[in-house]
Scaffold this motif. Sequence first.
Motif, PDB file in Angstrom:
ATOM      1  N   ARG A  38       0.860  -1.221   0.058  1.00 45.95           N
ATOM      2  CA  ARG A  38      -0.050   0.041  -0.089  1.00 45.95           C
ATOM      3  C   ARG A  38       0.788   1.170   0.013  1.00 45.95           C
ATOM      4  NH1 ARG A  38      -2.478  -0.452   6.134  1.00 45.95           N
ATOM      5  NH2 ARG A  38      -0.699   0.149   7.427  1.00 45.95           N
ATOM      6  N   GLN A  39       0.288   2.436  -0.374  1.00 46.30           N
ATOM      7  CA  GLN A  39       1.106   3.546  -0.813  1.00 46.30           C
ATOM      8  C   GLN A  39       0.288   4.488  -0.016  1.00 46.30           C
ATOM      9  OE1 GLN A  39       2.983   4.497  -4.342  1.00 46.30           O
ATOM     10  NE2 GLN A  39       4.130   6.113  -3.428  1.00 46.30           N
ATOM     11  N   VAL A  93      -3.461   3.531  -1.384  1.00 45.91           N
ATOM     12  CA  VAL A  93      -3.914   2.832  -2.488  1.00 45.91           C
ATOM     13  C   VAL A  93      -3.454   1.496  -2.270  1.00 45.91           C
ATOM     14  CG1 VAL A  93      -3.380   2.517  -4.921  1.00 45.91           C
ATOM     15  CG2 VAL A  93      -3.689   4.861  -4.068  1.00 45.91           C
ATOM     16  N   TYR A  94      -3.825   0.479  -2.550  1.00 45.19           N
ATOM     17  CA  TYR A  94      -3.643  -0.864  -2.281  1.00 45.19           C
ATOM     18  C   TYR A  94      -3.010  -1.650  -3.532  1.00 45.19           C
ATOM     19  CZ  TYR A  94      -4.582  -0.637   2.485  1.00 45.19           C
ATOM     20  OH  TYR A  94      -4.566  -0.416   4.037  1.00 45.19           O
ATOM     21  N   TYR A  95      -2.080  -2.245  -3.798  1.00 46.99           N
ATOM     22  CA  TYR A  95      -1.232  -2.927  -5.152  1.00 46.99           C
ATOM     23  C   TYR A  95      -1.329  -4.210  -4.552  1.00 46.99           C
ATOM     24  CZ  TYR A  95      -0.039   1.827  -6.464  1.00 46.99           C
ATOM     25  OH  TYR A  95      -0.378   3.190  -6.764  1.00 46.99           O
ATOM     26  N   CYS A  96      -1.553  -5.173  -5.583  1.00 50.63           N
ATOM     27  CA  CYS A  96      -1.057  -6.497  -5.549  1.00 50.63           C
ATOM     28  C   CYS A  96       0.104  -6.681  -6.490  1.00 50.63           C
ATOM     29  CB  CYS A  96      -2.143  -7.521  -5.731  1.00 50.63           C
ATOM     30  SG  CYS A  96      -2.990  -7.676  -7.481  1.00 50.63           S
ATOM     31  N   ALA A  97       1.185  -7.586  -6.138  1.00 46.43           N
ATOM     32  CA  ALA A  97       2.257  -7.626  -6.917  1.00 46.43           C
ATOM     33  C   ALA A  97       2.378  -9.236  -6.780  1.00 46.43           C
ATOM     34  CB  ALA A  97       3.434  -7.029  -6.260  1.00 46.43           C
ATOM     35  N   TRP A 114       2.720  -6.053 -11.206  1.00 51.73           N
ATOM     36  CA  TRP A 114       2.102  -5.024 -10.239  1.00 51.73           C
ATOM     37  C   TRP A 114       0.936  -4.963 -10.969  1.00 51.73           C
ATOM     38  CZ3 TRP A 114       3.526  -3.217  -5.610  1.00 51.73           C
ATOM     39  CH2 TRP A 114       5.023  -3.649  -5.210  1.00 51.73           C
ATOM     40  N   GLY A 115      -0.087  -4.605 -10.137  1.00 49.13           N
ATOM     41  CA  GLY A 115      -1.436  -4.183 -10.819  1.00 49.13           C
ATOM     42  C   GLY A 115      -1.322  -2.874 -10.643  1.00 49.13           C
ATOM     43  N   GLN A 116      -2.683  -2.196 -10.830  1.00 43.41           N
ATOM     44  CA  GLN A 116      -2.898  -0.628 -11.097  1.00 43.41           C
ATOM     45  C   GLN A 116      -3.148  -0.059  -9.860  1.00 43.41           C
ATOM     46  OE1 GLN A 116      -1.853   1.234 -13.727  1.00 43.41           O
ATOM     47  NE2 GLN A 116      -1.253  -0.650 -14.377  1.00 43.41           N
ATOM     48  N   GLY A 117      -3.595  -0.864  -8.652  1.00 45.24           N
ATOM     49  CA  GLY A 117      -4.043  -0.380  -7.497  1.00 45.24           C
ATOM     50  C   GLY A 117      -5.420  -0.099  -7.303  1.00 45.24           C
ATOM     51  N   THR A 118      -5.930  -0.125  -6.088  1.00 44.96           N
ATOM     52  CA  THR A 118      -7.205   0.272  -5.546  1.00 44.96           C
ATOM     53  C   THR A 118      -7.244   0.951  -4.530  1.00 44.96           C
ATOM     54  OG1 THR A 118      -9.388  -0.815  -5.372  1.00 44.96           O
ATOM     55  CG2 THR A 118      -7.645  -1.985  -4.337  1.00 44.96           C
ATOM     56  N   GLN A 119      -8.003   2.110  -4.350  1.00 42.19           N
ATOM     57  CA  GLN A 119      -8.111   3.211  -3.412  1.00 42.19           C
ATOM     58  C   GLN A 119      -8.824   2.577  -2.125  1.00 42.19           C
ATOM     59  OE1 GLN A 119      -6.643   6.343  -3.112  1.00 42.19           O
ATOM     60  NE2 GLN A 119      -7.052   6.074  -1.027  1.00 42.19           N
ATOM     61  N   VAL A 120      -8.523   2.737  -1.144  1.00 38.60           N
ATOM     62  CA  VAL A 120      -8.908   2.351   0.102  1.00 38.60           C
ATOM     63  C   VAL A 120      -8.890   3.731   1.171  1.00 38.60           C
ATOM     64  CG1 VAL A 120      -9.067   1.091   2.497  1.00 38.60           C
ATOM     65  CG2 VAL A 120      -8.433  -0.146   0.168  1.00 38.60           C
TER      66      VAL A 120
END
Length: 124
Positions: A38-39, A93-97, A114-120
Amino acid sequence: QVQLVESGGGLVQTGGSLRLSCVSSGRTFGAYTVGWFRQPPGNDREFVAGISSSEGVISYADSVKGRFTISRDNAKNTVVLQMDSLKLEDTAVYYCAARSGGAVPTITRSYIYWGQGTQVTVSS
């Protein structure tokens, strides 16, 4: 080639739950170790949780232990991050890798795909 797509992010109040999914298009997804990162706004990307290809190794960041659960269903090419008891500081922003190999590294450069991310977003 492995393509990753995250979903399940959204807005939730503190103490609530979200379920993030990471779906892969690769036919050999089961051979990959998958990590969630996450970022937070203005900060570096950080490790959250990871699960090895064989599910023999599962690792969590100290900040999410006891609240988040990672699991995978290789038949569905999916890794899920169940997030409970969410806190304001989980906003990111959560990413899976994904990476090959059986270990679960906690550093971003160890992961290839890496995926594009999803906002939490967690609100009070």
